[in-house]
Design an enzyme around this catalytic site. Structure first.
Site, mmCIF file in Angstrom:
data_model
loop_
_atom_site.group_PDB
_atom_site.id
_atom_site.type_symbol
_atom_site.label_atom_id
_atom_site.label_comp_id
_atom_site.label_asym_id
_atom_site.label_seq_id
_atom_site.Cartn_x
_atom_site.Cartn_y
_atom_site.Cartn_z
ATOM 1 N N GLY A 1 62.270 -58.751 54.728
ATOM 2 C CA GLY A 1 61.457 -59.509 53.787
ATOM 3 C C GLY A 1 61.160 -58.721 52.523
ATOM 4 C CG ASP A 2 59.182 -55.196 53.075
ATOM 5 O OD1 ASP A 2 58.295 -56.069 53.007
ATOM 6 O OD2 ASP A 2 59.256 -54.368 53.997
#
Length: 300
Positions: A250-251
Site C-alpha cells: 500500500g505504501d
C-alpha cells in the site's frame, strides 16, 4: 519537496522457520532485517523511482541508529528526531506454516519532542507534499494528524494521509490532497463490508463529500479504485503475479501515485503507476524496484 513522517519506525526482523513449534527451540532457515514504517516505505520506493524525499520521524537508541543507517543506504534523505531515552522498536515477523508478528512499543514521545517536529514542519513551503502514514504510539496525542493537517492548511501544503478510522476521518475537513484507505478500512468507516468496485466508488465519493480531494482505494489482488477531484474515476485489476510479501504494498502504491502525478499531473497515469508499484512490492521479497514497477506497468 516531498516529506514523509513515520511516528513509530522500527527494525523489522523477518525470520522463516520450518514447522515452528511453540515452547521449543526453533532454527531459522532465513533472516532479514529492514527499516520499517509506512512513511519510510514511501520514501524508499520514491527514491527507487528517482524522486527525492525527506524521511521524518522519531528514533532512539541503537535500533534508531540502525533505522537511520539503513534508510540512508537506500539513498534517502533523513531528518529524524532523536529521543534520548528508550529505543526504537523491533518488530518480529515469523514465517512458518502460519505467519505471526510481535510488534514492539517504541520510545516515549513527549510534548517537547513533538514541538521539534512541528518546528520542522513549519519550514515546509507552498506546493510541498507531506505524507502522513501509519499508526501512532499511545504516547502521542490521538489528534496528531488533525493538528498537523491544520497547520499545513495554512501553508497550502499538499497532504497525503494513509491511516485508519478517526486518524483519517478527522483530517478530511482540511481537504487532504490524497487519502489511501484499503477497501476493508473504507468499509469500516461506514460500517459496511465492501467487495464490489461500484460500492467502493460510491463510498469513496462519500469521503470526497466530507472533504477529501482524491481517494485511492487499494484492494490487494483485486487491484485498486481511484476517485479524482476532477470527476474522473478509474478502476483496474492488479496484474497477475505471485504474492511474496504484502508488507509495504500500500505504501508503494502511494509512492508510485505521487511519482506519476509529479511527472505530468495526469491522474490516470498516476493511478497506473501506483497500481504497478503496489503490485511490484507484493511480488517481491523487498520493496519495489524501478525495473519491476515498469515491467508491470506494461501489463496495466
Amino acid at each position: 519537496m516531498i516529506y514523509t513522517v513515520t511516528f513509530n519506525p522500527s527494525l523489522d526482523y523477518i525470520v522463516e522457520v520450518d514447522s515452528f513449534q511453540a515452547g521449543k527451540v526453533n532454527r531459522t532457515v532465513s533472516e532479514k532485517i529492514f527499516p520499517g514504517g509506512k512513511g519510510i516505505n514511501v520514501s524508499i520506493v520514491l527514491k527507487n523511482l528517482g524522486i527525492e524525499s525527506v524521511a521524518l520521524g522519531f528514533i532512539a537508541g541503537f535500533t534508531g541508529d540502525q533505522i537511520e543507517q539503513r534508510v540512508k543506504e537506500h539513498g534517502c534523505k533523513t531528518d529524524f528526531i532523536r529521543i534520548q531515552d528508550g529505543m526504537s522498536r523491533i518488530n518480529v515477523k515469523l514465517k512458518s506454516e502460519e505467519e505471526s508478528e510481535i510488534n514492539g512499543r517504541g520510545p516515549q514521545i513527549g510534548a517537547q519532542t513533538l514541538q521539534v517536529l512541528y518546528d520542522k514542519l513549519n519550514l515546509l513551503e507552498n506546493g510541498d507534499i507531506l505524507v502522513l502514514a501509519g499508526s501512532i504510539s499511545n504516547t502521542i496525542p490521538e489528534n496528531i494528524y488533525e493538528i498537523i493537517c491544520g497547520r499545513m492548511a495554512e501553508k497550502n501544503v499538499r497532504v497525503v494521509v494513509d491511516a485508519t478510522r478517526n486518524l483519517l476521518l478527522n483530517v478530511l475537513k482540511f481537504h487532504p490532497f490524497l487519502i489511501k484507505p484499503n477497501h476493508h478500512e473504507l468499509g469500516e468507516l461506514f460500517n459496511r463490508k465492501l467487495e464490489d468496485k461500484d460500492d467502493i466508488v460510491f463510498y469513496a465519493k462519500e469521503l470526497q463529500k466530507i472533504g477529501a480531494r482524491n481517494v485511492l482505494v487499494s484492494m490487494a489482488g483485486n487491484g485498486a479504485v481511484f476517485v479524482g477531484e476532477n470527476g474522473k474515476t478509474f478502476r483496474n485489476p492488479a496484474p497477475k503475479g505471485v504474492v511474496v510479501n504484502s508488507v509495504g504494498a500500500g505504501d508503494s502504491m502511494v509512492a508510485g501515485f505521487l511519482a506519476g502525478y509529479l511527472h505530468d499531473g495526469n491522474y490516470e497515469e498516476a493511478f497506473r503507476l501506483g497500481l504497478a508499484a503496489g503490485s511490484a512490492s507484493a511480488f517481491s521479497a523487498e520493496l519495489a524496484t524501478e525495473e519491476k514497477i515498469h515491467e508491470l506497468l506494461k501489463l496495466i
